[in-house]
Scaffold this motif. Structure first.
Motif, PDB file in Angstrom:
ATOM      1  N   ALA A  65       0.844  -1.359  -0.054  1.00 20.82           N
ATOM      2  CA  ALA A  65      -0.039   0.079  -0.062  1.00 20.82           C
ATOM      3  C   ALA A  65       1.000   1.218   0.104  1.00 20.82           C
ATOM      4  N   LEU A  66       2.016   1.207   0.781  1.00 21.31           N
ATOM      5  CA  LEU A  66       2.860   2.446   0.830  1.00 21.31           C
ATOM      6  C   LEU A  66       3.616   2.629  -0.467  1.00 21.31           C
ATOM      7  N   GLY A  67       4.044   1.481  -1.063  1.00 21.58           N
ATOM      8  CA  GLY A  67       4.544   1.683  -2.295  1.00 21.58           C
ATOM      9  C   GLY A  67       3.747   2.246  -3.640  1.00 21.58           C
ATOM     10  N   LYS A  68       2.490   2.000  -3.588  1.00 21.07           N
ATOM     11  CA  LYS A  68       1.524   2.481  -4.358  1.00 21.07           C
ATOM     12  C   LYS A  68       1.155   4.066  -4.018  1.00 21.07           C
ATOM     13  N   LYS A  69       1.124   4.390  -2.783  1.00 25.09           N
ATOM     14  CA  LYS A  69       0.986   5.799  -2.352  1.00 25.09           C
ATOM     15  C   LYS A  69       2.239   6.699  -2.585  1.00 25.09           C
ATOM     16  N   LEU A  70       3.211   6.031  -2.315  1.00 25.10           N
ATOM     17  CA  LEU A  70       4.483   6.956  -2.489  1.00 25.10           C
ATOM     18  C   LEU A  70       5.176   6.842  -3.887  1.00 25.10           C
ATOM     19  N   ASN A  71       4.583   6.514  -4.907  1.00 19.33           N
ATOM     20  CA  ASN A  71       5.002   6.488  -6.352  1.00 19.33           C
ATOM     21  C   ASN A  71       5.397   7.775  -6.741  1.00 19.33           C
ATOM     22  N   TRP A  72       6.390   8.042  -7.202  1.00 17.24           N
ATOM     23  CA  TRP A  72       7.015   9.421  -7.811  1.00 17.24           C
ATOM     24  C   TRP A  72       7.306   9.373  -9.032  1.00 17.24           C
TER      25      TRP A  72
ATOM     26  N   GLN B   5       7.651  -3.629  -6.640  1.00 16.86           N
ATOM     27  CA  GLN B   5       9.196  -3.244  -6.580  1.00 16.86           C
ATOM     28  C   GLN B   5       9.586  -3.333  -8.112  1.00 16.86           C
ATOM     29  N   THR B   6       9.241  -3.954  -8.781  1.00 13.54           N
ATOM     30  CA  THR B   6       9.645  -3.898 -10.245  1.00 13.54           C
ATOM     31  C   THR B   6       9.537  -2.596 -10.937  1.00 13.54           C
ATOM     32  N   PHE B   7       8.407  -2.069 -10.539  1.00 14.42           N
ATOM     33  CA  PHE B   7       8.055  -0.668 -11.392  1.00 14.42           C
ATOM     34  C   PHE B   7       8.895   0.271 -10.611  1.00 14.42           C
ATOM     35  N   ASP B   8       9.167   0.116  -9.146  1.00 12.72           N
ATOM     36  CA  ASP B   8      10.153   1.076  -8.430  1.00 12.72           C
ATOM     37  C   ASP B   8      11.508   1.088  -9.192  1.00 12.72           C
ATOM     38  N   GLU B   9      11.949  -0.157  -9.306  1.00 12.70           N
ATOM     39  CA  GLU B   9      13.424  -0.350 -10.119  1.00 12.70           C
ATOM     40  C   GLU B   9      13.518   0.158 -11.355  1.00 12.70           C
ATOM     41  N   ALA B  10      12.271   0.008 -12.041  1.00  6.65           N
ATOM     42  CA  ALA B  10      12.344   0.640 -13.574  1.00  6.65           C
ATOM     43  C   ALA B  10      12.486   2.036 -13.118  1.00  6.65           C
ATOM     44  N   ARG B  11      11.894   2.868 -12.390  1.00  6.09           N
ATOM     45  CA  ARG B  11      12.009   4.190 -12.225  1.00  6.09           C
ATOM     46  C   ARG B  11      13.473   4.503 -11.741  1.00  6.09           C
ATOM     47  N   HIS B  12      14.124   3.650 -10.995  1.00  7.32           N
ATOM     48  CA  HIS B  12      15.256   4.033 -10.531  1.00  7.32           C
ATOM     49  C   HIS B  12      16.318   4.037 -11.613  1.00  7.32           C
ATOM     50  N   VAL B  13      16.193   2.998 -12.607  1.00  4.52           N
ATOM     51  CA  VAL B  13      17.012   2.802 -13.660  1.00  4.52           C
ATOM     52  C   VAL B  13      16.843   4.182 -14.618  1.00  4.52           C
ATOM     53  N   GLU B  14      15.547   4.588 -14.799  1.00  2.00           N
ATOM     54  CA  GLU B  14      15.339   5.669 -15.727  1.00  2.00           C
ATOM     55  C   GLU B  14      15.855   7.130 -15.067  1.00  2.00           C
ATOM     56  N   VAL B  15      15.816   7.253 -13.733  1.00  3.26           N
ATOM     57  CA  VAL B  15      16.139   8.584 -13.319  1.00  3.26           C
ATOM     58  C   VAL B  15      17.538   8.469 -13.183  1.00  3.26           C
ATOM     59  N   TYR B  16      18.368   7.544 -12.669  1.00  2.00           N
ATOM     60  CA  TYR B  16      19.772   7.612 -12.798  1.00  2.00           C
ATOM     61  C   TYR B  16      20.551   7.837 -14.012  1.00  2.00           C
TER      62      TYR B  16
ATOM     63  N   PHE C 112      18.465  11.118  -4.909  1.00  2.00           N
ATOM     64  CA  PHE C 112      18.820  10.115  -3.756  1.00  2.00           C
ATOM     65  C   PHE C 112      17.828   9.770  -2.945  1.00  2.00           C
ATOM     66  N   TYR C 113      17.204  11.155  -2.514  1.00  2.00           N
ATOM     67  CA  TYR C 113      16.232  11.242  -1.297  1.00  2.00           C
ATOM     68  C   TYR C 113      15.146  10.292  -1.844  1.00  2.00           C
ATOM     69  N   LEU C 114      14.712  10.377  -3.017  1.00  2.00           N
ATOM     70  CA  LEU C 114      13.346   9.622  -3.718  1.00  2.00           C
ATOM     71  C   LEU C 114      13.693   8.232  -3.659  1.00  2.00           C
ATOM     72  N   VAL C 115      14.950   7.811  -4.162  1.00  2.00           N
ATOM     73  CA  VAL C 115      15.206   6.439  -4.288  1.00  2.00           C
ATOM     74  C   VAL C 115      15.433   5.666  -3.078  1.00  2.00           C
ATOM     75  N   ILE C 116      16.141   6.546  -1.937  1.00  2.00           N
ATOM     76  CA  ILE C 116      16.257   5.852  -0.760  1.00  2.00           C
ATOM     77  C   ILE C 116      14.754   5.562  -0.254  1.00  2.00           C
ATOM     78  N   ARG C 117      13.872   6.557  -0.170  1.00  2.00           N
ATOM     79  CA  ARG C 117      12.477   6.241   0.283  1.00  2.00           C
ATOM     80  C   ARG C 117      11.886   4.844  -0.128  1.00  2.00           C
ATOM     81  N   ASP C 118      12.247   4.626  -1.342  1.00  2.00           N
ATOM     82  CA  ASP C 118      11.922   3.290  -1.944  1.00  2.00           C
ATOM     83  C   ASP C 118      12.767   2.094  -1.444  1.00  2.00           C
TER      84      ASP C 118
END
Ligand SMILES: [Fe+2]
Ligand SMILES: [Fe+2]
Length: 367
Positions: A61-68, A154-165, A231-237
């Protein structure tokens, strides 16, 4: 679509200059560089859709809510941080005191600071891609319903991490270093092992734990406010990802036989050894043509370097203890590495739900 297959990962430095990007704007001009791996994945359906573990449900639930959103929630319109300024705090430069480095002019030292940052960020991009691939495997392999949903998020989180870095690296620095051999070795092992719990241990506890400690450190030392915000946004994930691993494994490892537990404990130890050597900037040393041994010694052999390297394990050790993977045999080996003492950092294992649930703060975005 043009695909180019390689037998092993590329070794050279890759530049993304503006002309290059311009000429590659059309999909037909892009050539994807691909390396194949084969994996005997043991997948599972789950036919019981009831939700038993509330902690995983809460994390999902947190993952869905804190999606950036990497493009909208960070301000890419402000003037880029100049490459003529230090990339990170001059007090903490990797090669301080190393003679060939000290001979460089101030300007050249600043340029070197960008190479060190680019090498680190490139390996973060490669590591995030690895995490993306592993998380997608976990959605298939994890046996329970909650874990499948969480792994998908988490798969979607990691996709956004690859994208942003990757976006930062290409648009703000302009070059990309190849993956370090140690990280590649561990990713290969995790991706091709058929036991899903080893994937969990390798990715969620070891790689994610190290990444979390390294990102916190990087966030404190890099100079560009945009990068600090990334870094801040990724750390939260990542904090959620580690919590997922610890919660799930704590329960699962307790169901294993002594022999199976010892097997997992040994695997975790070997992964730590491999990752310990991951943080040296060999890429940069090669780029400058410095003596590899002497430069690496200067970087990680110094007292400060050793301390930093050890601190990277401050999140992993308490978690290994918590999930039951610190038997006598591996404890002795961790002792020799000088990192066993971290196992008793109690607060590192207490999940701070309040902290994880806080709304996101965008320090850099002004609009
Ligand atoms: Fe990540
Ligand atoms: Fe992650």
């Amino acid at each position: 679509m043009k695909l180019k297959y390689l037998d092993e990962c590329p070794k050279g430095l890759r530049y993304f200059d503006d002309d290059d990007l311009e000429s590659k704007l059309k999909p037909k001009d892009i050539e994807d560089i691909v390396e194949i791996f084969k994996t005997p994945l043991t997948g599972s359906y789950n036919w019981d859709y009831t939700e038993a573990d509330n902690r995983l449900k809460k994390l999902y639930a947190l993952g869905k809510k804190l999606n950036w959103n990497a493009t909208l929630d960070l301000d890419w319109t402000r003037d880029p941080y100049p490459l003529t300024e230090w990339a990170s705090d001059p007090e903490f430069q990797a090669f301080r005191g190393f003679e060939p480095y000290e001979k460089l002019s101030e300007e050249e030292k600043i340029e070197c600071s960008w190479h060190v940052l680019a090498s680190g960020l490139s390996n973060i991009v490669h590591g995030e891609q690895g995490a993306l691939l592993v998380a997608s495997q976990l959605a298939t392999c994890a046996p329970t319903y909650n874990a499948k949903l969480y792994a998908a998020s988490q798969t979607f989180d990691e996709a956004r991490h690859v994208e942003v870095y990757n976006k930062y690296l290409q648009e703000r620095i302009g070059w990309n270093y190849p993956i370090m051999p140690g990280l590649k070795l561990l990713l290969d092992k995790i991706l091709t092992d058929q036991r899903w719990d080893l994937k969990f241990i390798g990715m969620q506890i070891i790689i994610e734990g190290l990444a979390l400690a390294a990102f916190e450190r990087q966030r404190a030392t890099v100079m560009d406010p945009l990068l600090k915000d990334i870094f801040y946004l990724v750390i939260r994930d990542e904090a959620r990802h580690v919590t997922f691993g610890v919660n799930y494994l704590e329960e699962f490892v307790s169901t294993l036989s002594e022999e199976e537990k010892n097997d997992r404990a040994e695997f975790a130890y070997e992964a730590c050894v491999v990752m310990r050597n991951r943080f040296g900037s060999t890429n940069v040393i090669n780029h400058y043509g410095w003596d590899a041994e002497a430069a690496a010694q200067a970087q990680i052999g110094s007292e400060a370097g050793r301390l930093f390297n050890n601190l990277l394990f401050s999140k992993i050790m308490p978690n290994l203890k918590k999930i039951g993977l610190l038997n006598d045999e591996v404890s002795e080996k961790y002792e020799e590495m000088g990192i066993l003492e971290f196992k008793d950092l109690d607060d590192a294992t207490v999940t701070d739900w309040d902290e994880m649930s806080k709304p996101l703060e965008y320090a850099y975005k002004t609009a």
